[in-house]
Design an enzyme around this catalytic site. Structure first.
Site, PDB file in Angstrom:
ATOM      1  N   ASP A   1      31.348  40.218  38.509  1.00 44.96           N
ATOM      2  CA  ASP A   1      32.600  40.077  38.442  1.00 44.96           C
ATOM      3  C   ASP A   1      32.744  38.202  38.051  1.00 44.96           C
ATOM      4  OD1 ASP A   1      35.651  40.089  39.377  1.00 44.96           O
ATOM      5  OD2 ASP A   1      35.745  39.341  41.968  1.00 44.96           O
TER       6      ASP A   1
ATOM      7  N   ASP B   1      40.180  38.481  48.902  1.00 41.87           N
ATOM      8  CA  ASP B   1      39.809  39.364  48.106  1.00 41.87           C
ATOM      9  C   ASP B   1      40.301  39.191  46.656  1.00 41.87           C
ATOM     10  OD1 ASP B   1      38.114  41.078  46.675  1.00 41.87           O
ATOM     11  OD2 ASP B   1      39.145  42.162  47.439  1.00 41.87           O
TER      12      ASP B   1
ATOM     13  N   ARG C   1      42.309  34.585  40.864  1.00 44.38           N
ATOM     14  CA  ARG C   1      43.453  33.712  40.574  1.00 44.38           C
ATOM     15  C   ARG C   1      43.368  32.591  41.266  1.00 44.38           C
ATOM     16  NH1 ARG C   1      47.686  38.634  43.306  1.00 44.38           N
ATOM     17  NH2 ARG C   1      45.636  39.279  41.898  1.00 44.38           N
TER      18      ARG C   1
ATOM     19  N   LYS D   1      36.383  33.911  34.765  1.00 42.06           N
ATOM     20  CA  LYS D   1      36.558  33.395  35.533  1.00 42.06           C
ATOM     21  C   LYS D   1      35.031  33.905  35.637  1.00 42.06           C
ATOM     22  CE  LYS D   1      37.479  37.244  39.359  1.00 42.06           C
ATOM     23  NZ  LYS D   1      38.313  38.491  40.322  1.00 42.06           N
TER      24      LYS D   1
ATOM     25  N   LYS E   1      35.760  43.633  51.152  1.00 37.70           N
ATOM     26  CA  LYS E   1      35.631  45.227  50.202  1.00 37.70           C
ATOM     27  C   LYS E   1      34.958  46.212  50.753  1.00 37.70           C
ATOM     28  CE  LYS E   1      36.684  43.288  45.844  1.00 37.70           C
ATOM     29  NZ  LYS E   1      37.319  43.622  45.677  1.00 37.70           N
TER      30      LYS E   1
ATOM     31  N   GLU F   1      40.700  36.841  45.027  1.00 37.15           N
ATOM     32  CA  GLU F   1      40.611  34.867  44.682  1.00 37.15           C
ATOM     33  C   GLU F   1      39.882  34.478  42.826  1.00 37.15           C
ATOM     34  OE1 GLU F   1      38.586  37.796  44.800  1.00 37.15           O
ATOM     35  OE2 GLU F   1      37.045  37.328  43.096  1.00 37.15           O
TER      36      GLU F   1
ATOM     37  N   ASP G   1      31.750  38.970  44.351  1.00 38.13           N
ATOM     38  CA  ASP G   1      32.288  39.252  44.784  1.00 38.13           C
ATOM     39  C   ASP G   1      32.734  39.937  46.408  1.00 38.13           C
ATOM     40  OD1 ASP G   1      35.244  39.116  46.377  1.00 38.13           O
ATOM     41  OD2 ASP G   1      36.105  40.194  44.728  1.00 38.13           O
TER      42      ASP G   1
HETATM   43  N1  BES Z   1      37.385  41.051  41.211  1.00 34.54           N
HETATM   44  C1  BES Z   1      38.287  42.178  41.589  1.00 34.54           C
HETATM   45  C2  BES Z   1      38.999  43.123  40.761  1.00 34.54           C
HETATM   46  C3  BES Z   1      38.130  44.304  40.571  1.00 34.54           C
HETATM   47  C4  BES Z   1      38.414  45.538  41.055  1.00 34.54           C
HETATM   48  C5  BES Z   1      37.288  43.486  39.772  1.00 34.54           C
HETATM   49  C6  BES Z   1      37.587  46.080  40.661  1.00 34.54           C
HETATM   50  C7  BES Z   1      36.517  44.705  38.711  1.00 34.54           C
HETATM   51  C8  BES Z   1      37.157  46.346  39.297  1.00 34.54           C
HETATM   52  C9  BES Z   1      38.968  41.294  41.979  1.00 34.54           C
HETATM   53  O1  BES Z   1      38.946  39.760  42.713  1.00 34.54           O
HETATM   54  C10 BES Z   1      39.914  41.395  43.508  1.00 34.54           C
HETATM   55  O2  BES Z   1      39.655  41.945  44.373  1.00 34.54           O
HETATM   56  N2  BES Z   1      41.453  42.318  43.480  1.00 34.54           N
HETATM   57  C11 BES Z   1      42.043  42.655  44.265  1.00 34.54           C
HETATM   58  C12 BES Z   1      43.510  42.232  44.746  1.00 34.54           C
HETATM   59  C13 BES Z   1      43.903  42.745  45.791  1.00 34.54           C
HETATM   60  C14 BES Z   1      43.514  42.210  46.775  1.00 34.54           C
HETATM   61  C15 BES Z   1      46.049  42.004  45.409  1.00 34.54           C
HETATM   62  C16 BES Z   1      42.126  44.309  43.876  1.00 34.54           C
HETATM   63  O3  BES Z   1      42.559  44.659  42.649  1.00 34.54           O
HETATM   64  O4  BES Z   1      41.866  45.169  44.624  1.00 34.54           O
HETATM   65 ZN    ZN Z   2      36.543  39.523  41.927  1.00 37.44          ZN
HETATM   66 MN    MN Z   3      38.504  39.862  44.750  1.00 34.64          MN
END
Ligand code: BES
Ligand code: ZN
Ligand code: MN
Length: 489
Positions: A277, A336, A340, A254, A266, A338, A259
């Site tokens: 990210d 967010d 996946r 990824k 966010k 994204e 992000d």
């Molecule tokens: N890049 C983030 C996940 C992340 C969070 C990585 C903290 C490193 C540290 C990912 O794209 C994300 O935003 N995931 C969301 C998913 C949710 C919307 C289902 C999350 O974990 O809040």
């Molecule tokens: Zn992300």
């Molecule tokens: Mn995200």
């Protein structure tokens, strides 16, 4: 890129030690036993070493720990660093001891009196891994570490062992540099250019541009990218050092260069961490570099999906439905989630094109993973016990934390959408697992697959054994070893 410290191995001459002006490093066994050159240092310092070695301070030290005596009288050195390390020490303890030297390494360098220690190459490895600093944007005075010399009984033999380590160290540094880079510099286009430069090392590197991605039907990846002024790239890196025609192992990363969350934006606090990210893509890139540098006898393909997730007039909306390259439709509930969406298309593409013997994807995928395992372990998800156990064994041997997590139909069922084949998020519960289940929908039955959620391990807020705060390069060493174990055996 950040270059590892220069380490040379020379045969032991006691004279060099007395006159060396940097840091002199000696190795002491559990009972305070030291070698002949160190005993000479002890004599010249009028017994300072012996006093330390018979003190409670030494007794309290654990194997792999280090202590320092500053400005010793009688020798030229600015300090003597003492490593507590038995001759029987295992590789990881030896690396830990070396890391203590790497951490404290100054501009005047170090002279390590290895005294025929059987793990001298491992000490050097730990030293090199820890002597990292991301200095690219610190103007003014930046002191780079001085050279390191190991005095060893058999320099050629130790240097030979150290060569493979040096390749992996460079891979780890490449990963850390990429992960530490800010997103205004490391755009998808810039990232791709850095990977293209690895053609010099004998890697075959292809860059897929948006037009090609559109033709391939990578709509879930393109959907994430469409809100950004920085266009996406998919980069395919091939290392063909194995038997001709053997299907490759595939590594998928990824690579979200930043992000913001997109329209599901966010919160401001901590958003700057999302420069990391692309950590999964960084690890894949570092492993490919290491494999090329050490001319691995293996066929491995590394592929990274590079996009920036931004909110914009053209950005993807919550509620949009996109069709993946596989053909499945996805309701994008949360922009967010994204990672996946990026990985779905890249996973499918790599299977269609390469029919890999196995694939490992790496992603800073979910905050839920950090809640579950903290920063000590990467979450490991797999559809294949044999493949997974080989991975866990490699991780253990490298001392990189990895913990298996479950998959399952009941989790997968939570991805059901009212209007499409699936949605891209579920509720908060088990969020790292349902994310893995989403990815699994893009894994063909029969393809051994491992998903590594490195959200908690790719970057840290504090120093770790082998890295200063910031990017760790978690996974490069384990994956290099996995390639050795599975493909080069
Ligand atoms: N890049 C983030 C996940 C992340 C969070 C990585 C903290 C490193 C540290 C990912 O794209 C994300 O935003 N995931 C969301 C998913 C949710 C919307 C289902 C999350 O974990 O809040
Ligand atoms: Zn992300
Ligand atoms: Mn995200």
């Amino acid at each position: 890129m950040s270059t590892p410290v220069t380490i040379q191995f020379r045969s032991t001459e006691a004279e060099a030690a007395a006159g060396f002006a940097g840091k002199v490093v000696i190795i002491a066994g559990a009972n305070g036993a030291i070698g002949p050159v160190s005993r000479k240092i002890n004599r010249l310092t009028k017994g300072a070493l012996e006093r330390f070695l018979s003190s409670p301070a030494f007794e309290k030290m654990k194997p792999g720990d280090a202590a320092e005596l500053a400005w010793p009288a009688g020798i030229a050195a600015e300090a003597v660093q003492i490593l507590r390390l038995d001759r029987q020490a295992d590789a990881l303890t030896a690396r830990k001891a070396g890391a203590a030297v790497g951490k404290a390494l100054g501009a005047s360098g170090a002279l390590v009196l290895a005294e025929g220690h059987p793990k001298a190459a491992e000490i050097a490895y730990g030293l090199a891994l820890r002597a990292y600093d991301f200095t690219a944007y610190r103007t003014g005075e930046v002191t780079s570490p001085g050279e390191v010399t190991f005095l060893v009984a058999n320099p050629e033999a130790v240097a030979a062992q150290a060569t493979a380590h040096a390749a992996v160290t460079e891979g780890v540094f490449f990963t850390r540099d990429l992960t530490n880079e800010p997103a205004n510099i490391l755009t998808p286009v810039d990232f791709a250019a850095r990977l293209a430069a690895m053609q010099e090392l004998g890697l075959d590197v292809e860059i897929l541009e948006p037009e090609e991605l559109k033709k391939l039907g990578m709509n879930t990846l393109l959907g994430v990218a469409q809100g950004s002024a920085n266009p996406p790239r998919v980069v395919v890196m091939q290392w063909n050092g194995g038997a001709k025609g053997d299907a490759p192992l595939a590594l998928i990363g990824k690579g979200v260069t930043f992000d913001t969350g997109g329209i599901s934006i966010k919160p401001a606090a901590g958003m700057e961490d999302m420069t990391g990210d692309m950590g999964g893509a960084g690890v894949v890139s570092g492993v490919m570099r290491a494999l090329a540098l050490r001319k691995a006898k293996a066929n491995v393909v590394g592929i990274v999906g590079l996009v920036e997730n931004m909110p914009d007039g053209n950005a993807q909306r919550p509620g949009d439905v996109v069709k993946s390259m596989k053909g499945d439709t996805i309701e994008v509930i949360n922009t967010d989630a994204e990672g996946r969406l990026v990985l779905a298309d890249v996973l499918w593409y790599v299977q269609e094109r390469f029919k890999p013997v196995g694939m490992v994807d790496l992603a800073t995928l979910t905050g839920a993973m950090v809640v579950a395992l903290g920063h000590e372990n990467t979450g490991v998800f797999s559809n294949d016990d044999t493949f997974c156990n080989a991975f866990l064994k490699a991780a253990k041997a490298e001392g990189e934390g990895a913990w298996r997590m479950p998959l399952g139909e009941a989790y997968d069922a939570l991805l059901k959408s009212r209007i499409a084949d699936m949605k891209n998020v579920t509720g908060r519960e088990g969020g790292a697992i349902t994310a893995a289940c989403f990815l699994q929908r893009f894994v063909k039955p029969g393809t051994p697959w491992i998903h590594l959620d490195i959200a908690g391990t790719a970057s840290l807020k504090s120093d770790s054994t082998f890295a200063p705060k910031g990017a760790t390069g978690w996974g490069v060493r384990t994956l290099d070893r996995l390639v050795q174990d599975l493909c080069e055996g």
